[in-house]
Every structure is written in C-alpha cells, then in structure tokens.
Design an enzyme around this catalytic site. Structure first.
Site, PDB file in Angstrom:
ATOM      1  N   ASN A  13      20.155  -1.000 -10.777  1.00 14.62           N
ATOM      2  CA  ASN A  13      19.101  -1.058  -9.765  1.00 14.62           C
ATOM      3  C   ASN A  13      19.006   0.340  -9.142  1.00 14.62           C
ATOM      4  O   ASN A  13      19.860   0.719  -8.357  1.00 14.62           O
ATOM      5  CB  ASN A  13      19.457  -2.104  -8.695  1.00 14.62           C
ATOM      6  CG  ASN A  13      18.487  -2.095  -7.527  1.00 14.62           C
ATOM      7  OD1 ASN A  13      17.412  -1.502  -7.606  1.00 14.62           O
ATOM      8  ND2 ASN A  13      18.853  -2.760  -6.441  1.00 14.62           N
ATOM      9  N   LYS A  15      16.908   1.357  -7.099  1.00 20.21           N
ATOM     10  CA  LYS A  15      16.305   1.312  -5.768  1.00 20.21           C
ATOM     11  C   LYS A  15      15.179   2.367  -5.684  1.00 20.21           C
ATOM     12  O   LYS A  15      14.541   2.630  -6.693  1.00 20.21           O
ATOM     13  CB  LYS A  15      17.365   1.511  -4.681  1.00 20.21           C
ATOM     14  CG  LYS A  15      18.592   0.602  -4.902  1.00 20.21           C
ATOM     15  CD  LYS A  15      19.457   0.483  -3.715  1.00 20.21           C
ATOM     16  CE  LYS A  15      20.711  -0.278  -4.084  1.00 20.21           C
ATOM     17  NZ  LYS A  15      21.405  -0.799  -2.967  1.00 20.21           N
ATOM     18  N   HIS A  99      16.389  -9.440  -3.601  1.00 21.43           N
ATOM     19  CA  HIS A  99      17.463  -8.506  -3.248  1.00 21.43           C
ATOM     20  C   HIS A  99      17.636  -8.539  -1.725  1.00 21.43           C
ATOM     21  O   HIS A  99      16.650  -8.665  -0.990  1.00 21.43           O
ATOM     22  CB  HIS A  99      17.098  -7.094  -3.732  1.00 21.43           C
ATOM     23  CG  HIS A  99      18.262  -6.154  -3.647  1.00 21.43           C
ATOM     24  ND1 HIS A  99      18.648  -5.578  -2.464  1.00 21.43           N
ATOM     25  CD2 HIS A  99      19.147  -5.720  -4.592  1.00 21.43           C
ATOM     26  CE1 HIS A  99      19.723  -4.804  -2.684  1.00 21.43           C
ATOM     27  NE2 HIS A  99      20.038  -4.880  -3.969  1.00 21.43           N
ATOM     28  N   GLU A 101      18.049  -6.291   0.350  1.00 18.80           N
ATOM     29  CA  GLU A 101      17.270  -5.274   1.079  1.00 18.80           C
ATOM     30  C   GLU A 101      15.831  -5.750   1.297  1.00 18.80           C
ATOM     31  O   GLU A 101      15.207  -5.432   2.304  1.00 18.80           O
ATOM     32  CB  GLU A 101      17.315  -3.933   0.313  1.00 18.80           C
ATOM     33  CG  GLU A 101      18.689  -3.283   0.453  1.00 18.80           C
ATOM     34  CD  GLU A 101      19.090  -2.364  -0.680  1.00 18.80           C
ATOM     35  OE1 GLU A 101      18.228  -1.940  -1.462  1.00 18.80           O
ATOM     36  OE2 GLU A 101      20.297  -2.086  -0.796  1.00 18.80           O
ATOM     37  N   GLU A 171      25.361 -11.213  -4.969  1.00 16.22           N
ATOM     38  CA  GLU A 171      25.558  -9.924  -4.317  1.00 16.22           C
ATOM     39  C   GLU A 171      25.903 -10.125  -2.839  1.00 16.22           C
ATOM     40  O   GLU A 171      24.987 -10.273  -2.002  1.00 16.22           O
ATOM     41  CB  GLU A 171      24.274  -9.089  -4.410  1.00 16.22           C
ATOM     42  CG  GLU A 171      23.860  -8.749  -5.818  1.00 16.22           C
ATOM     43  CD  GLU A 171      23.128  -7.418  -5.872  1.00 16.22           C
ATOM     44  OE1 GLU A 171      23.554  -6.561  -6.632  1.00 16.22           O
ATOM     45  OE2 GLU A 171      22.150  -7.241  -5.122  1.00 16.22           O
ATOM     46  N   GLY A 177      26.270  -1.239  -1.453  1.00 16.77           N
ATOM     47  CA  GLY A 177      26.130   0.139  -0.993  1.00 16.77           C
ATOM     48  C   GLY A 177      27.172   0.556   0.028  1.00 16.77           C
ATOM     49  O   GLY A 177      27.030   1.588   0.682  1.00 16.77           O
ATOM     50  N   SER A 217      28.843  -2.696  -5.043  1.00 13.31           N
ATOM     51  CA  SER A 217      29.801  -1.607  -5.232  1.00 13.31           C
ATOM     52  C   SER A 217      30.625  -1.748  -6.509  1.00 13.31           C
ATOM     53  O   SER A 217      31.782  -1.347  -6.548  1.00 13.31           O
ATOM     54  CB  SER A 217      30.705  -1.469  -3.998  1.00 13.31           C
ATOM     55  OG  SER A 217      29.921  -1.165  -2.862  1.00 13.31           O
TER      56      SER A 217
HETATM   57  C1  PEP Z   1      22.476  -3.366  -5.472  1.00 11.39           C
HETATM   58  O1  PEP Z   1      21.694  -2.670  -4.838  1.00 11.39           O
HETATM   59  O2  PEP Z   1      22.059  -4.363  -6.066  1.00 11.39           O
HETATM   60  C2  PEP Z   1      23.882  -2.987  -5.520  1.00 11.39           C
HETATM   61  C3  PEP Z   1      24.741  -3.810  -6.040  1.00 11.39           C
HETATM   62  O3  PEP Z   1      24.185  -1.737  -4.992  1.00 11.39           O
HETATM   63  P1  PEP Z   1      25.621  -1.001  -5.065  1.00 11.39           P
HETATM   64  O4  PEP Z   1      26.140  -1.161  -6.470  1.00 11.39           O
HETATM   65  O5  PEP Z   1      25.326   0.415  -4.719  1.00 11.39           O
HETATM   66  O6  PEP Z   1      26.511  -1.685  -4.074  1.00 11.39           O
END
Ligand code: PEP
Length: 256
Positions: A13, A15, A99, A101, A171, A177, A217
């Site tokens: 992703n 973003k 997601h 976000e 997630e 993040g 992460s």
């Molecule tokens: C994400 O944005 O779906 C995500 C898992 O980000 P990160 O791996 O940076 O935590």
C-alpha cells in the site's frame, strides 16, 4: 487452519507516495530482487494516477496493480471520485477498501465499505477489505467484538461465490505506520477469529479458501514469523512496500 488451500498474497500500500516517473525504476529494482518463479500473488496498491504505470511495469515481473479506494457509485456527478469501472478499465486487479486512514480521515462507515466492496466485485476487482481495532478497544478487551462487527458489516449481502473474490486484511490501527507490530500470537489470534466468523457465515469450505492478511508495521525482519502463522496468508504492507529490497524480502518470506 491448513494453508495448502490458499495461495500466499503480499500486497503493498503505497498510500499517497511516489510519482508515475518513479514506478519504472522502482519496479526494475524489485524485479532484480524477486525470484522469477514464485508461489505467491504480489500486488502494489498505488494512487489512482499511478495505476497505468504500475500495470505496465508490473507485467514484467508478475506484480498486479491495485487501487486504494473507489466510489460506491457506478458513475455520475461525484467530483473527485474514481469508479470501480475506471479502475477495472485501467486493469487494476485489486482495490483496498475500509483502510483505517479512510475510516478515520474520511469518516467511512461500515455500510459504505460494504457498498464499495460490492461495486468492486461487480466490476471484476478483488476488494482487500481492511478491519482492525484501536488501541483503546484492545485495552478494553473489545477487539474480537469489534472485528466481528466490521467483518459481518463489510460482507453483508456478499454471497459465498463473491467471497472468493475478496481478501480480508486484519490491520490493528495501533500498529499501522507506528513501527509497533502485533506479536505473531496477537495477529494469529485475530486472523483465526476472522476465519471462524467466515466459517459461521459461509461454511467450512469458504473459510478454508479465503485469504486473510495481516497488516501493521510488517517489515523485512518480522515477516517470516508473522507469515508462519496458520491463519495469516500474507501481508498488507505500507512503509516497507516503498523499499524494493525490503518488499522483496517480505515476498520471499512467503516461500518458507
Ligand atoms: C497500511 O497502511 O496498510 C500499513 C500496514 O502500513 P505500515 O506497514 O506502514 O504499518
């Protein structure tokens, strides 16, 4: 649950990062680090304007392109929106929906996410449906209740044959993040529960087949342990998907 029924899947992703001109060099480096023959599916979900460049560069190394969001409507006066049909027309194979976000910054509801998943399926795009609890919910012992609610709401009205065209990504919001990854046990516990919910909704055969990813992460160091869990079929990768070498290490970790 026995993983032989499911293909591993690693999705990045990006973003709101990267430019169209950066796709080709990125993909050349990724290709140089990926095994030509591999048993997992790989996709990079990129900002809408980058989809054509990703489709083109991805063909060279068997990496599919995906979007990160779409409109719940088919077409019309929805300024700024991108339709599922437009993504399909560009040959995107996947699209992230729900997601955290988008839930947080765009107030997306479970009903809206369900509508987006449905319109993606109608247009031949696989939705990657994200669910996850906040830190407060985890600390209050509400994780499973919250996840069950989100999964049931996102899949409302989706048939078992349509479920085969969906991917679920667990997630935890507190891990996205933040560099704070869920432990392999925490991630497995929730992914196992998601599969149990799907078993109750659709039966054992569907539960056995559905791909469930962990995201939050995941990186080149912790991927092997997370991907070894019986109900974790792959990863949704944010930050580490912007680094071709790290992303390739995660893809290779599925071959354990
Ligand atoms: C994400 O944005 O779906 C995500 C898992 O980000 P990160 O791996 O940076 O935590």
């Amino acid at each position: 649950m026995n993983k032989k029924y499911r293909k591993p899947f690693i999705a990045g992703n990006w973003k709101m990062n990267m430019l169209a001109s950066e796709v080709k060099p990125f993909m050349s480096e990724l290709k140089a680090n990926l095994p030509a023959e591999r048993s997992c599916d790989v996709a990079l979900c990129v900002p809408g304007p980058l989809v054509p460049a990703m489709v083109k560069a991805g063909r060279e190394c068997k990496v599919s392109a995906g979007g990160q969001d779409c409109s719940q409507y088919a077409k019309g006066a929805y300024t700024g929106e991108v339709s599922a049909l437009q993504l399909a027309d560009l040959k995107a194979k996947y699209c992230i929906v729900g997601h955290s976000e988008r839930r947080q910054y765009h107030a997306e509801s479970d009903m809206l996410i369900n509508a987006k998943a449905k319109i993606l399926i109608e247009n031949g795009i696989k939705p990657i449906i994200c669910v996850g609890e906040s830190l407060e919910q985890r600390e209050m012992g509400l994780t499973m209740e919250h996840i069950a609610y989100q999964v049931k709401a996102a899949l409302s009205g989706i048939s078992s044959s349509e479920l085969r065209k969906c991917v679920i990504a667990y997630e935890p919001i507190w891990a996205i993040g933040t560099g704070k990854t869920a432990t392999a046990d925490q991630a497995q516990e929730v992914c196992g529960e998601i599969r149990a919910i799907i078993r109750k909704m659709y039966g054992a055969r569907s539960a056995r087949a559905v791909q469930i990813l962990y995201g939050g992460s995941m990186n080149a160091k912790n991927a092997t342990e997370l991907l070894a869990q019986p109900d974790i079929d792959g990863g949704l990768i944010g930050g580490a998907s912007l680094k071709p070498v790290d992303f390739s290490v995660i893809v290779k970790a599925t071959e354990q």
